[in-house]
Design an enzyme around this catalytic site. Structure first.
Site, short mmCIF file in Angstrom:
data_model
loop_
_atom_site.label_atom_id
_atom_site.label_comp_id
_atom_site.label_asym_id
_atom_site.label_seq_id
_atom_site.Cartn_x
_atom_site.Cartn_y
_atom_site.Cartn_z
N ARG A 7 1.11 -0.80 -0.48
CA ARG A 7 -0.02 0.06 0.29
C ARG A 7 1.11 0.86 0.26
O ARG A 7 1.81 1.41 0.99
CB ARG A 7 -0.95 0.15 1.32
CG ARG A 7 -2.00 1.33 1.42
CD ARG A 7 -3.15 0.61 2.60
NE ARG A 7 -4.50 1.89 2.65
CZ ARG A 7 -4.88 1.61 2.25
NH1 ARG A 7 -5.77 0.34 2.09
NH2 ARG A 7 -6.29 2.07 2.67
N HIS A 34 -7.08 0.59 -7.12
CA HIS A 34 -7.21 0.24 -5.75
C HIS A 34 -8.08 -1.04 -6.20
O HIS A 34 -9.16 -1.20 -5.46
CB HIS A 34 -8.65 1.19 -4.18
CG HIS A 34 -8.27 0.81 -3.34
ND1 HIS A 34 -7.96 -0.02 -2.73
CD2 HIS A 34 -8.48 1.28 -1.98
CE1 HIS A 34 -7.60 -0.81 -1.68
NE2 HIS A 34 -8.35 1.05 -1.28
N GLN A 37 -10.01 -2.59 -3.19
CA GLN A 37 -11.01 -2.81 -2.83
C GLN A 37 -12.91 -2.84 -3.24
O GLN A 37 -13.22 -3.45 -3.90
CB GLN A 37 -10.93 -1.22 -2.73
CG GLN A 37 -12.89 -0.14 -2.39
CD GLN A 37 -12.88 -0.76 -0.69
OE1 GLN A 37 -12.12 -0.25 0.20
NE2 GLN A 37 -13.89 -0.56 -0.49
N ASP A 128 -16.49 8.74 -2.20
CA ASP A 128 -15.23 8.63 -1.80
C ASP A 128 -14.47 9.91 -1.34
O ASP A 128 -14.78 10.87 -1.27
CB ASP A 128 -13.82 8.27 -2.51
CG ASP A 128 -12.35 7.49 -2.30
OD1 ASP A 128 -12.01 7.73 -0.99
OD2 ASP A 128 -11.69 7.84 -2.83
N CYS A 164 -15.32 3.41 0.68
CA CYS A 164 -14.90 3.01 0.75
C CYS A 164 -13.76 3.18 1.77
O CYS A 164 -12.92 2.13 2.80
CB CYS A 164 -13.88 3.17 0.02
SG CYS A 164 -13.05 4.49 -0.51
N ARG A 192 -14.42 -6.68 2.81
CA ARG A 192 -12.64 -6.36 3.01
C ARG A 192 -12.21 -7.79 3.21
O ARG A 192 -11.38 -8.30 2.43
CB ARG A 192 -12.23 -4.75 3.11
CG ARG A 192 -12.55 -4.24 2.62
CD ARG A 192 -11.69 -4.14 1.03
NE ARG A 192 -10.50 -3.53 1.03
CZ ARG A 192 -9.18 -2.95 0.78
NH1 ARG A 192 -9.46 -1.86 1.30
NH2 ARG A 192 -8.11 -3.22 0.81
N1 NVA Z 1 -9.44 7.60 -2.34
C1 NVA Z 1 -8.76 7.69 -0.91
C2 NVA Z 1 -9.23 5.59 -0.73
C3 NVA Z 1 -9.13 5.33 0.13
C4 NVA Z 1 -9.12 4.00 0.86
C5 NVA Z 1 -7.15 7.52 -0.96
O1 NVA Z 1 -6.59 7.34 -1.61
O2 NVA Z 1 -6.71 8.46 0.08
#
Ligand code: NVA
Length: 205
Positions: A7, A34, A37, A128, A164, A192
């Site tokens: 990540r 992602h 997710q 989001d 998410c 998840r």
């Molecule tokens: N678009 C958000 C997703 C978080 C799960 C980010 O990149 O922070």
């Protein structure tokens, strides 16, 4: 180890790692995609509607990582996906191109700045955060792109709500909507775990 989940921010870092790794590398979130997710999201949608035939998924917000994975994964599953975002926050052209190459029916992808057009008839509303991890505050760019009760009323009567997480209540989603009986946000979060276990099982079997 047998497999790595990374990540990070820059997608190129993940690609570089995967290029040199002798073990499978899972994208657990980058600035571009992602996908883990999205696996949990489509699992949640399938649990709700049993199949994907009449699903219209509308994502409201920034056309970045989560939106990108929804359109890519949605195209593989032949689902209608609409992205409603402010001008300048559309998904990257290379992601749209890749999605269109996969799609059998081109009108199953809509990218618009008109939130009302995107929400009409949708049975999944998804949002989001406005400012992703590592970004400056972008609240002023997203005024009018909140999932609140007023917007939910414009969607299909059977519409469910996804996010998410983490959520900023009062910004991209109202308290009332995330806590409503239409919200599947907490089921989605639980999924998840199941989706990622399934992914590991596939990779390691
Ligand atoms: N678009 C958000 C997703 C978080 C799960 C980010 O990149 O922070």
């Amino acid at each position: 180890c047998d497999v790595l989940a990374i990540r990070t921010f820059h997608h190129s870092n993940l690609e570089e790692y995967a290029k040199w790794s002798s073990k499978p590398v899972i994208n657990a979130l980058t600035d571009l995609e992602h996908p883990c997710q999205a696996l949990a999201d489509f699992m949640t949608i399938k649990e709700e509607f049993h199949d994907f035939n009449d699903v219209v998924l509308t994502f409201i917000g920034d056309g970045n990582n989560v939106a990108n994975s929804l359109i890519l994964c949605g195209s593989l599953l032949d689902i209608e996906v609409r992205i409603a975002c402010p001008k300048g926050f559309e998904p990257k052209p290379e992601i749209v191109k890749k999605t269109r190459e996969i799609l059998k029916v081109q009108n199953k992808l809509l990218i618009t700045n008109d939130i009302n057009e995107a929400v009409k008839g949708a049975n999944v509303l998804y949002t989001d955060v406005w400012s992703s991890m590592g970004e400056e505050n972008k609240d002023k760019d997203f005024v009018g792109f909140s999932v609140d009760s007023n917007l939910v009323r414009k969607a299909s009567e059977e519409a469910i709500i996804l996010h998410c997480l983490p959520a900023y209540r009062g910004k991209e989603i109202s308290d009332e909507v995330i806590e409503s009986d239409k919200s599947r946000v907490f089921k989605q979060a639980e999924n998840r775990m199941h989706a990622q276990q399934a992914l590991l099982a596939c990779i390691l079997s």
